[in-house]
Design a protein around this motif. Sequence first.
Motif, short mmCIF file in Angstrom:
data_model
loop_
_atom_site.label_atom_id
_atom_site.label_comp_id
_atom_site.label_asym_id
_atom_site.label_seq_id
_atom_site.Cartn_x
_atom_site.Cartn_y
_atom_site.Cartn_z
N MET A 66 3.96 -3.08 -11.47
CA MET A 66 2.82 -3.49 -10.38
C MET A 66 2.34 -4.95 -10.46
O MET A 66 1.98 -5.32 -9.48
CB MET A 66 1.61 -2.44 -10.77
N SER B 10 6.06 -7.46 -6.49
CA SER B 10 6.09 -6.10 -6.60
C SER B 10 5.43 -5.40 -5.06
O SER B 10 4.98 -6.19 -4.20
CB SER B 10 5.26 -5.50 -7.54
N ARG B 11 5.84 -4.24 -4.63
CA ARG B 11 5.45 -3.68 -3.43
C ARG B 11 4.09 -3.97 -3.51
O ARG B 11 3.45 -3.94 -2.50
CB ARG B 11 5.95 -2.22 -2.98
N LEU B 12 3.02 -3.44 -4.69
CA LEU B 12 1.88 -3.43 -4.73
C LEU B 12 1.26 -4.88 -4.31
O LEU B 12 0.20 -5.06 -3.48
CB LEU B 12 1.26 -2.99 -5.70
N GLN B 13 1.93 -5.87 -4.79
CA GLN B 13 1.57 -7.16 -4.73
C GLN B 13 1.84 -7.77 -3.14
O GLN B 13 0.96 -8.37 -2.47
CB GLN B 13 2.14 -8.24 -5.38
N THR C 160 -0.97 -5.98 -1.23
CA THR C 160 -2.10 -6.93 -1.47
C THR C 160 -2.14 -8.26 -0.51
O THR C 160 -3.40 -8.50 0.15
CB THR C 160 -2.21 -7.00 -2.77
N HIS D 60 4.73 1.43 2.70
CA HIS D 60 3.91 1.18 1.66
C HIS D 60 2.50 0.73 1.67
O HIS D 60 1.66 1.06 0.80
CB HIS D 60 4.64 -0.20 0.74
N ASP E 139 1.31 4.21 1.75
CA ASP E 139 1.03 4.61 0.43
C ASP E 139 -0.05 4.13 -0.45
O ASP E 139 -0.85 5.15 -1.20
CB ASP E 139 2.28 4.07 -0.47
N VAL E 140 -0.58 2.89 -0.23
CA VAL E 140 -1.78 2.23 -0.95
C VAL E 140 -2.99 2.70 -0.21
O VAL E 140 -3.86 2.87 -0.92
CB VAL E 140 -1.47 0.82 -0.87
N THR E 141 -3.05 2.54 1.17
CA THR E 141 -4.35 2.76 1.56
C THR E 141 -4.51 3.95 2.41
O THR E 141 -5.76 4.32 2.77
CB THR E 141 -4.57 1.52 2.65
#
Length: 136
Positions: free
Chosen positions: A16, A21-24, A27, A60, A63-65
């Motif tokens: 992460m 990364s996918r999260l970055q 973001t 993605h 997945d996050v939101t």
Amino acid sequence: MYRLLRGPQAHKVRRMLMPDSRLQQVTRAITWIRQNYTAPFSIDQVAAEARMSASSLHQHFRDVTAMSPLQYQKQLRLQEARRLILTSAMDAATAAQRVGYDSPSQFSREYRRLFGFPPIQDVARLRQEPGRFAEA
């Protein structure tokens, strides 16, 4: 911090924090949408900002939101319009235009769908119960 980085989930934490990364990447997309929520945008444009393909961004981002980028933009617009109406005594049509809506009727429909009441009724209700705005 030490236990987190040495524990059984350490590989996930490290992944992460990696710059690409996918999260970055998600973001970056969220940040871009928050800065540009009043303007229309294409998914390809946001995907380019996030350095992802459009399909990867959709997957993605959801997945996050738990929503699509366009749903996220809509929610930002409606939340800001609600704040403007409530705190600036702005009428709904002006608030709608300020946050990027071209159609007052579309704004009213989407506002009601999100908050359960049309703008005038919602704001009147919130003013009667001031603590509810923070919860809503």
